[in-house]
Design a protein around this motif. Structure first.
Motif, short mmCIF file in Angstrom:
data_model
loop_
_atom_site.label_atom_id
_atom_site.label_comp_id
_atom_site.label_asym_id
_atom_site.label_seq_id
_atom_site.Cartn_x
_atom_site.Cartn_y
_atom_site.Cartn_z
N ALA A 13 0.85 -1.20 0.00
CA ALA A 13 0.00 0.00 0.00
C ALA A 13 0.88 1.24 0.00
O ALA A 13 2.01 1.22 0.50
N GLY A 25 -2.81 -2.35 6.10
CA GLY A 25 -3.51 -1.10 5.84
C GLY A 25 -2.99 0.05 6.68
O GLY A 25 -2.41 -0.14 7.76
N GLN A 82 -7.87 -3.23 4.28
CA GLN A 82 -7.87 -1.84 3.84
C GLN A 82 -8.55 -0.95 4.87
O GLN A 82 -9.58 -1.31 5.46
N TRP A 105 -9.90 -6.49 -0.75
CA TRP A 105 -8.50 -6.17 -0.52
C TRP A 105 -8.23 -4.67 -0.61
O TRP A 105 -7.47 -4.12 0.17
N LYS A 106 -8.86 -4.00 -1.59
CA LYS A 106 -8.67 -2.57 -1.72
C LYS A 106 -10.01 -1.86 -1.96
O LYS A 106 -10.82 -2.33 -2.77
N SER A 109 -11.59 2.50 -1.95
CA SER A 109 -11.18 3.90 -1.87
C SER A 109 -12.38 4.81 -1.83
O SER A 109 -13.50 4.42 -2.21
N GLY A 154 -1.21 -2.48 -5.08
CA GLY A 154 -2.04 -1.40 -4.57
C GLY A 154 -1.76 -0.09 -5.27
O GLY A 154 -0.69 0.12 -5.85
#
Length: 393
Positions: free
Chosen positions: A50, A100, A162, A239-240, A242, A366
């Protein structure tokens, strides 16, 4: 996730399926007319998973290494220094590790940041640290306070991890379904479990014995049966994800099982409680029909694509960011940038159409944003930090 990250994630194929939603104003560029380039910057890192900024105007980037350290890097430099080192507390075998990092939206004044990692027993732990000043060289491990633990006793994969603050000032936490294959315990659909979820907490305040508070707006905030931290459920391994710094929209990339990858969108201000369907559904496909009974309406993906054969892992979506920087705003503003670990590609999506726009960094693990909204990426196998540039034909 699979071996190291093949696990962290689980890629891509031609974008076979797209569930269209109306594009926002500004997101009108045809992705096929854009080319992205990724340039390695700085030193080699150790299994970076990340990258983020404190959004404090300092320009610094922070690279999260799966082995248990956070490195501080100033763009334009050639070296990085250790900002936080908790490797002795971190189990980084396989998909586990330091996963994270999220800085307080008011970091410049309160100096708080939160990390997620897996300790020896494999649980997902969220811990808060406090910097001695807004721009220290290092942060003492003695400032750490454990905020939340999510049990993960049976398998080493699907840890998610995350962390991100929403526009509402609340901390969103991604958790995997508990690992293995097919979510045998049915954790993701079970609202009595914290696994396979997006959790939402008020991390700035403490309530009773908790080192956080339950937001009164959470969908199960007053429930006596469901876990009150849950904001959304039915996820395999987010996993990710935003938050669009332009409009607060949440983009959740959920790594699929054996057939499809997906990205789900939720508008800012939504009350939560949405069920993304795993393991009844995998993307737009039915995975386990026996688990579809009585679920009610499911929240369908905005983007879904099929796995591509011939790769060491069929697909593992790496969620990215909606571009809100200034350097490429004339043609990138409002477009969502995401990628796939296995397929080795990066894509742009404008709300109705998605296209491959570049070969991604090998071992893409990432994406991240700088203070000013420019896009960076990390490679867990290439051990590099990459800066994005773009061109429009």
């Amino acid at each position: 996730m699979r071996p190291r990250i093949r696990a962290l994630l689980a890629v891509l194929a031609p974008l076979a399926l797209l569930t269209a939603v109306a594009p926002e104003a500004g997101a009108v560029t045809d992705p096929a007319t854009v080319t992205l380039t990724w340039t390695a910057r700085g030193p080699a890192f150790t299994q970076p998973v990340a990258v983020t900024s404190a959004r404090d105007g300092s320009g610094r980037l922070f690279v999260v290494e799966q082995t248990g350290t956070i490195k501080r890097f100033m763009p334009g430099g050639s070296t990085a220094s250790t900002y936080l080192d908790i490797h002795t507390a971190v189990n980084s075998a396989g998909e586990r590790g330091l996963l994270g990092l999220a800085f307080s939206p008011n970091f410049k004044n309160d100096r708080y940041f939160w990390v997620s990692y897996t300790p020896a027993d494999g649980r997902l732990r969220v811990r808060r640290f406090t910097a001695s000043a807004s721009t220290p060289n290092t942060v003492s491990t003695s400032t750490g306070v454990t905020v939340l633990d999510v049990p993960h006793p049976d398998n080493s994969n699907h840890n998610a991890g995350q962390l991100a603050f929403g526009r509402d000032g609340l901390l969103y936490i991604g958790t995997g379904d508990g690992g293995g294959a097919g979510d045998a315990p049915n954790n993701a659909l079970n609202v009595r479990s914290l696994s396979g979820k997006i959790l939402r907490i008020d991390a700035k305040h403490w309530c009773g014995s908790l080192k956080y508070c339950i937001p009164s707006s959470n969908p199960f905030a007053t429930s006596t049966t469901a876990r009150r931290q849950i904001w959304a459920y039915g996820l395999r391994n987010p996993w990710k994800f935003s938050v669009d710094r332009g409009n607060g929209m949440l983009y959740i990339a959920d790594v699929g099982q054996g057939a499809q990858e997906e990205v789900d969108r939720v508008a800012y201000g939504h009350a939560g409680g949405m069920n993304f369907g795993w393991s009844c559904k995998e993307g737009t496909l039915t995975y386990n029909a026996a688990r579809c009974s009585g679920l009610g309406a499911l929240w369908g993906p905005s983007i879904a694509y099929n796995h591509k054969s011939g790769f060491d892992c069929g697909g593992a979506v790496i969620g990215g960011y909606v571009y809100r920087g200034s350097t490429y705003s004339p043609f990138l503003n409002g477009l969502y940038i995401y990628g796939d670990y296995c397929y080795g590609r990066v894509f742009l999506w404008n709300g109705t159409k998605s296209n491959t726009v570049s070969t991604g960094p090998a071992g893409l693990s990432g994406f991240g944003e700088s203070d000013t909204g420019e896009i960076w990426a990390v490679s867990v196998t290439g051990n590099q930090l990459f800066q994005m540039s773009a061109a429009h034909s």
